[in-house]
Scaffold this motif. Sequence first.
Motif, PDB file in Angstrom:
ATOM      1  N   SER A  55       0.848  -1.188   0.000  1.00  0.00           N
ATOM      2  CA  SER A  55       0.000   0.000   0.000  1.00  0.00           C
ATOM      3  C   SER A  55       0.883   1.236   0.000  1.00  0.00           C
ATOM      4  O   SER A  55       2.066   1.178   0.357  1.00  0.00           O
ATOM      5  N   PHE A  56       0.301   2.349  -0.419  1.00  0.00           N
ATOM      6  CA  PHE A  56       1.028   3.612  -0.400  1.00  0.00           C
ATOM      7  C   PHE A  56       1.539   3.875   1.009  1.00  0.00           C
ATOM      8  O   PHE A  56       0.893   3.506   1.996  1.00  0.00           O
ATOM      9  N   ASP A  57       2.671   4.552   1.108  1.00  0.00           N
ATOM     10  CA  ASP A  57       3.230   4.842   2.433  1.00  0.00           C
ATOM     11  C   ASP A  57       2.343   5.778   3.246  1.00  0.00           C
ATOM     12  O   ASP A  57       2.450   5.833   4.461  1.00  0.00           O
ATOM     13  N   THR A  58       1.422   6.471   2.597  1.00  0.00           N
ATOM     14  CA  THR A  58       0.514   7.384   3.307  1.00  0.00           C
ATOM     15  C   THR A  58      -0.861   6.773   3.549  1.00  0.00           C
ATOM     16  O   THR A  58      -1.712   7.396   4.183  1.00  0.00           O
ATOM     17  N   ALA A  59      -1.097   5.561   3.058  1.00  0.00           N
ATOM     18  CA  ALA A  59      -2.406   4.912   3.193  1.00  0.00           C
ATOM     19  C   ALA A  59      -2.709   4.619   4.657  1.00  0.00           C
ATOM     20  O   ALA A  59      -1.811   4.339   5.447  1.00  0.00           O
ATOM     21  N   VAL A  60      -3.981   4.689   4.991  1.00  0.00           N
ATOM     22  CA  VAL A  60      -4.397   4.429   6.376  1.00  0.00           C
ATOM     23  C   VAL A  60      -5.059   3.052   6.510  1.00  0.00           C
ATOM     24  O   VAL A  60      -5.757   2.806   7.482  1.00  0.00           O
ATOM     25  N   THR A  61      -4.806   2.183   5.566  1.00  0.00           N
ATOM     26  CA  THR A  61      -5.359   0.824   5.586  1.00  0.00           C
ATOM     27  C   THR A  61      -5.119   0.192   6.951  1.00  0.00           C
ATOM     28  O   THR A  61      -3.999   0.198   7.454  1.00  0.00           O
ATOM     29  N   GLY A  62      -6.166  -0.369   7.530  1.00  0.00           N
ATOM     30  CA  GLY A  62      -6.063  -0.887   8.883  1.00  0.00           C
ATOM     31  C   GLY A  62      -5.882  -2.383   9.000  1.00  0.00           C
ATOM     32  O   GLY A  62      -5.681  -2.898  10.102  1.00  0.00           O
ATOM     33  N   GLN A  63      -5.950  -3.102   7.868  1.00  0.00           N
ATOM     34  CA  GLN A  63      -5.857  -4.561   7.942  1.00  0.00           C
ATOM     35  C   GLN A  63      -5.572  -5.118   6.557  1.00  0.00           C
ATOM     36  O   GLN A  63      -5.785  -4.451   5.551  1.00  0.00           O
ATOM     37  N   VAL A  64      -5.085  -6.351   6.534  1.00  0.00           N
ATOM     38  CA  VAL A  64      -4.898  -7.095   5.286  1.00  0.00           C
ATOM     39  C   VAL A  64      -5.414  -8.510   5.488  1.00  0.00           C
ATOM     40  O   VAL A  64      -5.528  -8.983   6.614  1.00  0.00           O
ATOM     41  N   LYS A  65      -5.715  -9.162   4.379  1.00  0.00           N
ATOM     42  CA  LYS A  65      -6.202 -10.539   4.422  1.00  0.00           C
ATOM     43  C   LYS A  65      -5.037 -11.507   4.262  1.00  0.00           C
ATOM     44  O   LYS A  65      -4.088 -11.235   3.522  1.00  0.00           O
TER      45      LYS A  65
END
Length: 172
Positions: free
Chosen positions: A67-77
């Motif tokens: 993910s982008f270094d600025t992404a706020v993604t909170g989880q992955v599968k």
Amino acid sequence: MSELPHIQNSSYREILIEHLLVGEIMRRLWLRGITQFEVLKPQVDDSGYDLVLEANGFVRHVQLKSSFDTAVTGQVKASLKLLSKPSACVLWVRFDPQTFALGPFLWFGGGPGERLPDITDFRVARHTRGDSNGVKKERPNQRFIPRSKFSKLMGFNELVSQLFGEFPSAAV
């Protein structure tokens, strides 16, 4: 550069990130005196991992996420099939979308030779798209791993040590 090419060509982007990552890992191994190593890719993407890396006496089944270094993604599968591999890990590669500079890295796994921590009690993942009724069905063999469960690795030297342990290092 807009995010549009990243969205429209995400499969190509993932391969680019994989090649950059593997090339840098190989370079760091070589500079540490490990000149024989293996990089393997499964023919079919259904075993829960994207790469098999072997060096310094350790085999790693690696599930790659990015993910982008600025992404706020909170989880992955991640697939429960990773639990059957002797030293599996999930490597979440953060990258700059403008330059493709890789890092920092988020790590979920044990040390070299150790099994993946148990993920069976994590939340069951769902399909990203709904069926004809809009229902996003569960994926019973997939779990969401929260970002909070990952360790942050700042650079490639730390990543290579996490993957394959400590060994004599050279100037890298």
